[in-house]
Design a protein around this motif. Structure first.
Motif, PDB file in Angstrom:
ATOM      1  N   GLY A  64     -12.409 -14.736 -27.604  1.00  0.00           N
ATOM      2  CA  GLY A  64     -13.009 -13.869 -26.600  1.00  0.00           C
ATOM      3  C   GLY A  64     -12.501 -14.177 -25.210  1.00  0.00           C
ATOM      4  N   THR A  65     -12.900 -13.345 -24.272  1.00  0.00           N
ATOM      5  CA  THR A  65     -12.442 -13.511 -22.890  1.00  0.00           C
ATOM      6  C   THR A  65     -13.622 -13.619 -21.934  1.00  0.00           C
ATOM      7  OG1 THR A  65     -12.346 -11.106 -22.645  1.00  0.00           O
ATOM      8  CG2 THR A  65     -10.289 -12.221 -23.225  1.00  0.00           C
ATOM      9  N   VAL A  66     -13.407 -14.389 -20.883  1.00  0.00           N
ATOM     10  CA  VAL A  66     -14.371 -14.483 -19.782  1.00  0.00           C
ATOM     11  C   VAL A  66     -13.600 -14.169 -18.511  1.00  0.00           C
ATOM     12  CG1 VAL A  66     -15.932 -15.982 -18.477  1.00  0.00           C
ATOM     13  CG2 VAL A  66     -15.708 -16.291 -20.964  1.00  0.00           C
ATOM     14  N   ALA A  67     -13.926 -13.042 -17.886  1.00  0.00           N
ATOM     15  CA  ALA A  67     -13.234 -12.671 -16.649  1.00  0.00           C
ATOM     16  C   ALA A  67     -14.163 -12.916 -15.467  1.00  0.00           C
ATOM     17  CB  ALA A  67     -12.810 -11.208 -16.693  1.00  0.00           C
ATOM     18  N   ILE A  68     -13.674 -13.684 -14.519  1.00  0.00           N
ATOM     19  CA  ILE A  68     -14.425 -13.958 -13.293  1.00  0.00           C
ATOM     20  C   ILE A  68     -13.644 -13.351 -12.143  1.00  0.00           C
ATOM     21  CG2 ILE A  68     -15.197 -15.775 -11.714  1.00  0.00           C
ATOM     22  CD1 ILE A  68     -15.882 -17.400 -14.223  1.00  0.00           C
ATOM     23  N   GLY A  69     -14.302 -12.426 -11.435  1.00  0.00           N
ATOM     24  CA  GLY A  69     -13.598 -11.714 -10.376  1.00  0.00           C
ATOM     25  C   GLY A  69     -12.361 -10.996 -10.903  1.00  0.00           C
ATOM     26  N   GLY A  70     -12.444 -10.510 -12.162  1.00  0.00           N
ATOM     27  CA  GLY A  70     -11.354  -9.731 -12.731  1.00  0.00           C
ATOM     28  C   GLY A  70     -10.260 -10.547 -13.411  1.00  0.00           C
ATOM     29  N   ARG A  71     -10.348 -11.888 -13.345  1.00  0.00           N
ATOM     30  CA  ARG A  71      -9.299 -12.724 -13.938  1.00  0.00           C
ATOM     31  C   ARG A  71      -9.830 -13.458 -15.168  1.00  0.00           C
ATOM     32  NH1 ARG A  71      -6.324 -18.019 -11.402  1.00  0.00           N
ATOM     33  NH2 ARG A  71      -8.431 -18.489 -10.739  1.00  0.00           N
ATOM     34  N   ASN A  72      -9.124 -13.306 -16.295  1.00  0.00           N
ATOM     35  CA  ASN A  72      -9.543 -14.018 -17.505  1.00  0.00           C
ATOM     36  C   ASN A  72      -9.278 -15.509 -17.320  1.00  0.00           C
ATOM     37  OD1 ASN A  72     -10.258 -14.814 -20.067  1.00  0.00           O
ATOM     38  ND2 ASN A  72      -8.362 -14.100 -21.025  1.00  0.00           N
ATOM     39  N   VAL A  73     -10.323 -16.322 -17.482  1.00  0.00           N
ATOM     40  CA  VAL A  73     -10.184 -17.748 -17.167  1.00  0.00           C
ATOM     41  C   VAL A  73     -10.082 -18.645 -18.405  1.00  0.00           C
ATOM     42  CG1 VAL A  73     -11.370 -17.524 -14.949  1.00  0.00           C
ATOM     43  CG2 VAL A  73     -12.701 -18.081 -17.001  1.00  0.00           C
ATOM     44  N   VAL A  74     -10.194 -18.076 -19.620  1.00  0.00           N
ATOM     45  CA  VAL A  74     -10.305 -18.962 -20.790  1.00  0.00           C
ATOM     46  C   VAL A  74      -9.036 -19.774 -21.063  1.00  0.00           C
ATOM     47  CG1 VAL A  74     -12.101 -17.588 -21.921  1.00  0.00           C
ATOM     48  CG2 VAL A  74      -9.717 -17.223 -22.531  1.00  0.00           C
ATOM     49  N   ASP A  75      -7.892 -19.301 -20.599  1.00  0.00           N
ATOM     50  CA  ASP A  75      -6.668 -20.052 -20.861  1.00  0.00           C
ATOM     51  C   ASP A  75      -6.178 -20.878 -19.668  1.00  0.00           C
ATOM     52  OD1 ASP A  75      -6.438 -19.200 -23.514  1.00  0.00           O
ATOM     53  OD2 ASP A  75      -5.583 -17.278 -22.856  1.00  0.00           O
ATOM     54  N   LEU A  76      -6.981 -20.940 -18.615  1.00  0.00           N
ATOM     55  CA  LEU A  76      -6.569 -21.738 -17.453  1.00  0.00           C
ATOM     56  C   LEU A  76      -6.616 -23.230 -17.797  1.00  0.00           C
ATOM     57  CD1 LEU A  76      -8.406 -20.013 -14.437  1.00  0.00           C
ATOM     58  CD2 LEU A  76      -6.082 -19.654 -15.282  1.00  0.00           C
ATOM     59  N   SER A  77      -5.831 -24.018 -17.078  1.00  0.00           N
ATOM     60  CA  SER A  77      -5.855 -25.475 -17.278  1.00  0.00           C
ATOM     61  C   SER A  77      -7.176 -26.038 -16.746  1.00  0.00           C
ATOM     62  CB  SER A  77      -4.700 -26.112 -16.517  1.00  0.00           C
ATOM     63  OG  SER A  77      -4.925 -25.990 -15.122  1.00  0.00           O
ATOM     64  N   ASP A  78      -7.480 -27.272 -17.136  1.00  0.00           N
ATOM     65  CA  ASP A  78      -8.706 -27.915 -16.656  1.00  0.00           C
ATOM     66  C   ASP A  78      -8.753 -27.965 -15.131  1.00  0.00           C
ATOM     67  OD1 ASP A  78      -9.456 -28.233 -19.249  1.00  0.00           O
ATOM     68  OD2 ASP A  78      -9.001 -30.385 -19.357  1.00  0.00           O
ATOM     69  N   ASP A  79      -7.595 -28.265 -14.515  1.00  0.00           N
ATOM     70  CA  ASP A  79      -7.541 -28.331 -13.052  1.00  0.00           C
ATOM     71  C   ASP A  79      -7.842 -26.985 -12.403  1.00  0.00           C
ATOM     72  OD1 ASP A  79      -6.983 -30.953 -12.993  1.00  0.00           O
ATOM     73  OD2 ASP A  79      -4.874 -30.767 -12.399  1.00  0.00           O
ATOM     74  N   GLU A  80      -7.227 -25.934 -12.977  1.00  0.00           N
ATOM     75  CA  GLU A  80      -7.458 -24.599 -12.418  1.00  0.00           C
ATOM     76  C   GLU A  80      -8.914 -24.182 -12.614  1.00  0.00           C
ATOM     77  OE1 GLU A  80      -3.319 -22.153 -12.813  1.00  0.00           O
ATOM     78  OE2 GLU A  80      -4.223 -22.839 -14.688  1.00  0.00           O
ATOM     79  N   LEU A  81      -9.477 -24.565 -13.771  1.00  0.00           N
ATOM     80  CA  LEU A  81     -10.882 -24.230 -14.030  1.00  0.00           C
ATOM     81  C   LEU A  81     -11.805 -24.930 -13.047  1.00  0.00           C
ATOM     82  CD1 LEU A  81     -11.384 -24.168 -17.895  1.00  0.00           C
ATOM     83  CD2 LEU A  81     -11.534 -22.280 -16.268  1.00  0.00           C
ATOM     84  N   SER A  82     -11.514 -26.194 -12.741  1.00  0.00           N
ATOM     85  CA  SER A  82     -12.414 -26.867 -11.810  1.00  0.00           C
ATOM     86  C   SER A  82     -12.291 -26.262 -10.419  1.00  0.00           C
ATOM     87  CB  SER A  82     -12.242 -28.390 -11.829  1.00  0.00           C
ATOM     88  OG  SER A  82     -11.008 -28.731 -11.301  1.00  0.00           O
ATOM     89  N   LYS A  83     -11.110 -25.755 -10.093  1.00  0.00           N
ATOM     90  CA  LYS A  83     -10.944 -25.055  -8.816  1.00  0.00           C
ATOM     91  C   LYS A  83     -11.795 -23.769  -8.798  1.00  0.00           C
ATOM     92  CE  LYS A  83      -6.651 -25.597  -7.219  1.00  0.00           C
ATOM     93  NZ  LYS A  83      -5.210 -25.210  -7.163  1.00  0.00           N
ATOM     94  N   VAL A  84     -11.782 -23.026  -9.888  1.00  0.00           N
ATOM     95  CA  VAL A  84     -12.596 -21.809  -9.987  1.00  0.00           C
ATOM     96  C   VAL A  84     -14.073 -22.170  -9.797  1.00  0.00           C
ATOM     97  CG1 VAL A  84     -13.429 -20.009 -11.570  1.00  0.00           C
ATOM     98  CG2 VAL A  84     -10.978 -20.533 -11.441  1.00  0.00           C
ATOM     99  N   ARG A  85     -14.499 -23.231 -10.482  1.00  0.00           N
ATOM    100  CA  ARG A  85     -15.907 -23.642 -10.366  1.00  0.00           C
ATOM    101  C   ARG A  85     -16.252 -24.024  -8.935  1.00  0.00           C
ATOM    102  NH1 ARG A  85     -14.982 -25.885 -15.535  1.00  0.00           N
ATOM    103  NH2 ARG A  85     -14.393 -27.904 -14.679  1.00  0.00           N
ATOM    104  N   ARG A  86     -15.378 -24.816  -8.304  1.00  0.00           N
ATOM    105  CA  ARG A  86     -15.662 -25.294  -6.945  1.00  0.00           C
ATOM    106  C   ARG A  86     -15.689 -24.170  -5.923  1.00  0.00           C
ATOM    107  NH1 ARG A  86     -11.533 -29.270  -7.082  1.00  0.00           N
ATOM    108  NH2 ARG A  86     -10.605 -28.202  -5.316  1.00  0.00           N
ATOM    109  N   ARG A  87     -14.788 -23.197  -6.091  1.00  0.00           N
ATOM    110  CA  ARG A  87     -14.628 -22.164  -5.057  1.00  0.00           C
ATOM    111  C   ARG A  87     -15.469 -20.924  -5.296  1.00  0.00           C
ATOM    112  NH1 ARG A  87      -8.488 -23.208  -3.696  1.00  0.00           N
ATOM    113  NH2 ARG A  87      -8.842 -25.285  -2.846  1.00  0.00           N
ATOM    114  N   GLU A  88     -15.737 -20.626  -6.595  1.00  0.00           N
ATOM    115  CA  GLU A  88     -16.329 -19.309  -6.876  1.00  0.00           C
ATOM    116  C   GLU A  88     -17.693 -19.343  -7.541  1.00  0.00           C
ATOM    117  OE1 GLU A  88     -13.464 -16.550  -8.632  1.00  0.00           O
ATOM    118  OE2 GLU A  88     -11.884 -17.942  -8.035  1.00  0.00           O
TER     119      GLU A  88
END
Ligand code: ADP
Ligand code: MG
Length: 224
Positions: A64-88
């Protein structure tokens, strides 16, 4: 115009132990628009916390997919995911999860400083949010010097400090008495909406859910 801040499609998640596996989420579809507040409800063990963690990027779905602000985040790296969490995204937990060595105002300002914002403006924003949650007189208190309800107010202020598009809360009143819990829910709902964020909250309290304008019911990992 209504803006979709979160869209999840066909979410599936299983836990595995040895040769056995437990299907916890079964093809969940969900979306959240700007300004929405939605309560995830269902019996204990129905998958509420797992779903909140998947939607909040803390846990990867199997499919499945999870799109946050229109961007699918399920395949992002751990670093990119923590950036999404911190900023958004913002988070409020049952056990408050404040840093015990920091004062209330530093707990609230901390996420901004991690994001690279200068100290003076971080503290100014933190002070404004503490005022909004009724804690102007407690900015220099450490968590251990605050009541449970006050600690959760600090956590609410912290969750909003980076102007997230979505605040996630997993049973935010689970560690509080009923009266304090009701006040905290009203405050959470009001503050999140005043800041222009959407709210997604797990609760098994029907009264709590009535503060929200939408509901997602789960039973055995399925929407019902
Ligand atoms: P809820 O929040 O609705 O009570 P959870 O999402 O926490 O439900 O859990 C759903 C099911 O998954 C439960 O049966 C739980 O025991 C199981 N579960 C939760 N986390 C794990 C894990 N890390 N490993 C294995 N099973 C888990
Ligand atoms: Mg749970």
């Amino acid at each position: 115009m209504t803006v979709t801040v979160l869209a999840a499609e066909n979410i599936e998640k299983s836990y595995h132990f040895g040769t056995r596996s437990l299907e916890v989420l079964k093809r969940i579809n969900f979306s959240l628009k700007r300004g929405d507040s939605v309560a995830i409800m269902g019996p204990s063990g129905s998958g509420k916390s797992t779903l909140l963690q998947v939607l909040g990027t803390m846990l990867r779905p199997d499919r499945g997919t999870v799109a946050i602000g229109g961007r699918n985040v399920v395949d992002l790296s751990d670093d990119e995911l923590s950036k999404v969490r911190r900023r958004e995204l913002g988070f409020v937990f049952q056990k408050f999860n404040l840093l015990s060595t920091l004062t209330a105002i530093d707990n609230v300002a901390w996420p901004l400083m991690i994001n690279g914002q200068d100290k003076a403006s971080s503290l100014e924003r933190a002070r404004m949010l503490l005022e909004r949650v009724g804690l102007s007189a407690r900015t220099s208190h450490y968590p251990r010097q605050l009541s449970g309800g006050e600690q959760q107010r600090v956590a609410i202020a912290r969750s909003l400090v980076a102007r997230p598009s979505i605040v996630f809360a997993d049973e935010p009143t689970g560690s509080l008495d009923t009266k304090t819990g009701t006040q905290i829910l009203e405050l959470l709902k009001e503050t999140v909406s005043a800041e222009g964020s959407a709210l997604l909250m797990v609760t098994h309290d029907v009264a709590a859910a009535s503060y929200c304008n939408g509901r997602l019911n789960l039973r055995d990992g399925q929407q019902c």
